[in-house]
Design an enzyme around this catalytic site. Sequence first.
Site, mmCIF file in Angstrom:
data_model
loop_
_atom_site.group_PDB
_atom_site.id
_atom_site.type_symbol
_atom_site.label_atom_id
_atom_site.label_comp_id
_atom_site.label_asym_id
_atom_site.label_seq_id
_atom_site.Cartn_x
_atom_site.Cartn_y
_atom_site.Cartn_z
ATOM 1 N N ALA A 233 0.898 -1.217 -0.171
ATOM 2 C CA ALA A 233 -0.268 0.212 -0.208
ATOM 3 C C ALA A 233 0.495 1.239 -0.305
ATOM 4 C CB ALA A 233 -0.757 -0.139 1.332
ATOM 5 N N GLY B 214 0.619 5.067 -0.037
ATOM 6 C CA GLY B 214 -1.171 5.241 0.086
ATOM 7 C C GLY B 214 -1.922 6.145 -0.801
ATOM 8 N N CYS C 115 3.271 -0.849 -13.131
ATOM 9 C CA CYS C 115 3.624 -0.038 -14.123
ATOM 10 C C CYS C 115 4.567 -0.218 -14.859
ATOM 11 C CB CYS C 115 3.941 1.682 -12.274
ATOM 12 S SG CYS C 115 5.153 0.202 -11.870
#
Length: 460
Positions: free
Chosen positions: A110, A113, A230
């Site tokens: 995570a 954030g 990504c």
Amino acid sequence: MKNAHFPVNFLESLQNEPGFNPTNFVEAHQNIAAPTSIRLNPFKKTGVKLDERVPWCAEGYYLNERPSFTFDPLFHAGAYYVQEASSMFIDTIYRYIKQPEPVKVLDLCAAPGGKSTLLSSVLATNDLLVANEIIKTRVPILADNLTRWGTSNTIVTNNDPKDFERLPGFFDIILVDAPCSGSGMFRKDPDAMTEWSEANVNLCHQRQERILADVYPALKEDGYLIYSTCSYSHQENEDILDWLCTQFNMESIRIPINKEWVVVETQSAAKQAWGYRFYPGQVQGEGLFAACLRKKESAEDPASFKNNNNQKVDKHELELVRNYITEPENFYFFKVSDDWLAINNSHKESLSLISHRLYIKKSGVRIGKVAGRDVIPDHELALSTIINKEAVLQTELEKDQAIQYLRRDNISINTNNKGWSLMTFDGLPLGWAKLLPNRVNNYYPKELRILAAAPQTKIV
């Protein structure tokens, strides 16, 4: 990023990737600056007007130029999050698979954030978000960003993916934004080019399989896995989808998209699993791959735990802290050491279960400590959306005063008020200060204070 020098064999490796246009791709990296985008916090409205929307995210907007966010008090108040536009596509996926009943959602990788705050924006109060970060040194920034976002239905953990097998069938939705070779960030972070290699792509592929296999038992039957990277490499994207469908018999979910977005819809070679590719030069954003799958195998019985924690409650202290919360009857209050915290009643059992099986960094909202007849309020309470503002003093700051406060400098305020005060800018809380007859004690957290020299650019 003119005259971008791509790694050896990089462009050649992408020639057969779905939707790849080498001319547009090179042009974007050499002559087109990466766009700046933010995502507004739906729980902290301001008067700021923005025009150009990110089409695949309800709260996403593009900015005409990149300002100094560090010196915008609204950023520190949690009014928005600076997030790369393509990654906001998770909003479209979640809204499509959203279920009517309360859900438990895990964001496995995570930090810092961005995707956790995005999920927090679309979750209902009775939904639970567990935001986990594997790397210990990255947990504080995750916790800080979720504190700024202000919601109370969030738990932050620091665990390895394999630890989540202790929670079989617990989560309705798991987001794995997997560590990857990073080719989608070349324009935004040119240093990433030096780390790219075909060997690293293969290494990332193996790591992604391990992470997914480790967390898979925590997903309930008919639960959804959102997978993203990504990277542009099929080894980290479509090949992973084929592996998931083969290894675990997962079902691919096709996400409706608008053709005007120019997002490339792909299908994996073996199992025809649906994926979505974002290329700079075609979309107004950076590189992203995302997909959604549903677990069809039966899961173990959902994790359960009998809570034997009959914590003795000091009724005097409890009455004091309850006054600081809006609608306190909707919250479960508990103590960690000397600190009082609150989380939605509906998450009491989940909190007990998670706290006995995982390492928790942050849970719900930290209210503060009780000292005699007073509450020493915590920074988390100041930025939370559940604070009872009618129960506390509020001091509205001008822009220059707000910057001084955020630097943790001495500030001069013309007021006859005394005691703890919520310091606000544009109506949004920044933190606490204590007003005394001849001075103001600044209680903005030292570790969050602004250290940089102020620029002269405007935010919008």
